[in-house]
Design a protein around this motif. Structure first.
Motif, PDB file in Angstrom:
ATOM      1  N   ALA A 126       0.837  -1.211   0.000  1.00 39.34           N
ATOM      2  CA  ALA A 126       0.000   0.000   0.000  1.00 39.34           C
ATOM      3  C   ALA A 126       0.869   1.257   0.000  1.00 39.34           C
ATOM      4  N   ALA A 127       1.949   1.252   0.768  1.00 38.86           N
ATOM      5  CA  ALA A 127       2.878   2.389   0.789  1.00 38.86           C
ATOM      6  C   ALA A 127       3.506   2.584  -0.592  1.00 38.86           C
ATOM      7  N   PHE A 128       3.868   1.470  -1.236  1.00 43.01           N
ATOM      8  CA  PHE A 128       4.423   1.540  -2.583  1.00 43.01           C
ATOM      9  C   PHE A 128       3.440   2.213  -3.547  1.00 43.01           C
ATOM     10  N   LEU A 129       2.170   1.805  -3.499  1.00 46.47           N
ATOM     11  CA  LEU A 129       1.165   2.379  -4.403  1.00 46.47           C
ATOM     12  C   LEU A 129       0.973   3.877  -4.160  1.00 46.47           C
ATOM     13  N   ILE A 130       0.890   4.259  -2.903  1.00 44.52           N
ATOM     14  CA  ILE A 130       0.743   5.686  -2.568  1.00 44.52           C
ATOM     15  C   ILE A 130       1.947   6.467  -3.063  1.00 44.52           C
ATOM     16  N   ASP A 131       3.146   5.972  -2.777  1.00 41.34           N
ATOM     17  CA  ASP A 131       4.367   6.667  -3.193  1.00 41.34           C
ATOM     18  C   ASP A 131       4.526   6.689  -4.704  1.00 41.34           C
ATOM     19  N   TRP A 132       4.164   5.608  -5.352  1.00 40.39           N
ATOM     20  CA  TRP A 132       4.244   5.562  -6.808  1.00 40.39           C
ATOM     21  C   TRP A 132       3.356   6.649  -7.408  1.00 40.39           C
ATOM     22  N   TYR A 133       2.138   6.773  -6.904  1.00 39.14           N
ATOM     23  CA  TYR A 133       1.203   7.774  -7.423  1.00 39.14           C
ATOM     24  C   TYR A 133       1.708   9.193  -7.150  1.00 39.14           C
ATOM     25  N   LEU A 134       2.082   9.480  -5.912  1.00 41.00           N
ATOM     26  CA  LEU A 134       2.531  10.829  -5.555  1.00 41.00           C
ATOM     27  C   LEU A 134       3.829  11.215  -6.257  1.00 41.00           C
ATOM     28  N   SER A 135       4.775  10.293  -6.327  1.00 42.61           N
ATOM     29  CA  SER A 135       6.043  10.614  -6.996  1.00 42.61           C
ATOM     30  C   SER A 135       5.839  10.793  -8.498  1.00 42.61           C
ATOM     31  N   SER A 136       4.893  10.067  -9.065  1.00 44.50           N
ATOM     32  CA  SER A 136       4.584  10.249 -10.490  1.00 44.50           C
ATOM     33  C   SER A 136       3.985  11.621 -10.738  1.00 44.50           C
ATOM     34  N   LEU A 137       3.070  12.048  -9.882  1.00 45.18           N
ATOM     35  CA  LEU A 137       2.490  13.391 -10.018  1.00 45.18           C
ATOM     36  C   LEU A 137       3.575  14.454  -9.895  1.00 45.18           C
ATOM     37  N   PHE A 138       4.408  14.315  -8.880  1.00 43.98           N
ATOM     38  CA  PHE A 138       5.476  15.274  -8.619  1.00 43.98           C
ATOM     39  C   PHE A 138       6.491  15.285  -9.766  1.00 43.98           C
ATOM     40  N   GLY A 139       6.873  14.114 -10.245  1.00 36.05           N
ATOM     41  CA  GLY A 139       7.845  14.013 -11.333  1.00 36.05           C
ATOM     42  C   GLY A 139       7.303  14.463 -12.683  1.00 36.05           C
ATOM     43  N   ASN A 140       5.984  14.411 -12.861  1.00 40.24           N
ATOM     44  CA  ASN A 140       5.390  14.845 -14.124  1.00 40.24           C
ATOM     45  C   ASN A 140       5.328  16.357 -14.256  1.00 40.24           C
ATOM     46  N   LEU A 141       5.365  17.083 -13.152  1.00 43.94           N
ATOM     47  CA  LEU A 141       5.239  18.544 -13.204  1.00 43.94           C
ATOM     48  C   LEU A 141       6.261  19.208 -14.127  1.00 43.94           C
ATOM     49  N   PRO A 142       7.569  18.915 -13.995  1.00 39.08           N
ATOM     50  CA  PRO A 142       8.520  19.581 -14.897  1.00 39.08           C
ATOM     51  C   PRO A 142       8.286  19.220 -16.360  1.00 39.08           C
ATOM     52  N   VAL A 143       7.857  18.004 -16.619  1.00 41.09           N
ATOM     53  CA  VAL A 143       7.605  17.582 -17.998  1.00 41.09           C
ATOM     54  C   VAL A 143       6.422  18.365 -18.574  1.00 41.09           C
ATOM     55  N   ILE A 144       5.363  18.488 -17.792  1.00 40.95           N
ATOM     56  CA  ILE A 144       4.188  19.240 -18.242  1.00 40.95           C
ATOM     57  C   ILE A 144       4.545  20.711 -18.450  1.00 40.95           C
ATOM     58  N   ILE A 145       5.341  21.277 -17.547  1.00 38.80           N
ATOM     59  CA  ILE A 145       5.742  22.683 -17.678  1.00 38.80           C
ATOM     60  C   ILE A 145       6.577  22.900 -18.933  1.00 38.80           C
ATOM     61  N   VAL A 146       7.568  22.033 -19.165  1.00 33.38           N
ATOM     62  CA  VAL A 146       8.418  22.180 -20.361  1.00 33.38           C
ATOM     63  C   VAL A 146       7.600  21.938 -21.628  1.00 33.38           C
ATOM     64  N   GLN A 147       6.719  20.943 -21.615  1.00 34.46           N
ATOM     65  CA  GLN A 147       5.831  20.702 -22.773  1.00 34.46           C
ATOM     66  C   GLN A 147       5.003  21.958 -23.061  1.00 34.46           C
TER      67      GLN A 147
END
Length: 183
Positions: free
Chosen positions: A12-33
């Motif tokens: 469960a911790a893995f799933l929560i962290d996977w989701y949150l880190s994906s959101l956080f890591g996607n921000l720079p990509v969305i901004i540069v796009q």
């Protein structure tokens, strides 16, 4: 000797962290796009970016992953114990060394940036950016080969977890860390 963290809480911790880190890591990509397109673009892919913006977005996304999985858990804070991500905090588990001492930034960096992203990359969003950077830079698509490699390493890690008494995934064993419940 403390008992190991239960597999259900760890997953469960893995799933929560996977989701949150994906959101956080996607921000720079969305901004540069969005900057390159001169409009709001909600794409979490480096495809479509020219080489320099792709590298900038990819490096920033990896840096966000580093902040989430390495830097923040390496510091004790009001809300997180040392060795905890947000998912681990919510599931009341903590990463410690095998000697049950606090884990270092070096061990967290090896565990997450090398062993999780590079060896088990299919479990993180950051591996996608690495493969896309490789493809954008060289023109070669390594995704099918990387997927096979990741599946084999993940399978070996799960075998190690379930069939050896140590209660460790491969990245835990290689960095001499374990997950423990927090009381």
């Amino acid at each position: 000797m403390k008992p190991y963290a239960p597999v259900g809480r760890r997953f469960a911790a893995f799933l929560i962290d996977w989701y949150l880190s994906s959101l956080f890591g996607n921000l720079p990509v969305i901004i540069v796009q969005s900057i390159q397109a001169k409009d709001l673009v909600l794409q979490s892919t480096l495809n479509g970016l020219s080489l320099l913006p792709a590298w900038i977005a990819g490096i920033l996304a990896l840096f966000c992953h580093f902040l989430y999985y390495c830097y923040l858990p390496a510091r004790e804070s009001r809300y997180l114990l040392k060795g905890q991500t947000i998912g681990m905090r919510l599931m009341r588990i903590r990463l410690l060394t095998e000697q049950e001492t606090e884990v270092s930034l070096r061990a967290l960096t090896l565990r997450h940036m090398l062993f999780v992203i590079a060896l088990q990359g299919y479990l993180t969003s950051s591996h996608i950016y690495l493969m896309e950077l490789f493809q954008i830079s060289t023109g070669y698509d390594i995704i099918p080969y990387a997927q096979v490699f990741y599946y084999v390493v993940i399978l070996l890690s799960l075998i190690h977890y379930f069939f050896f008494k140590r209660g460790q995934l491969l990245q835990d064993r290689l960095t001499k860390t374990k997950m423990y419940p927090v009381s």
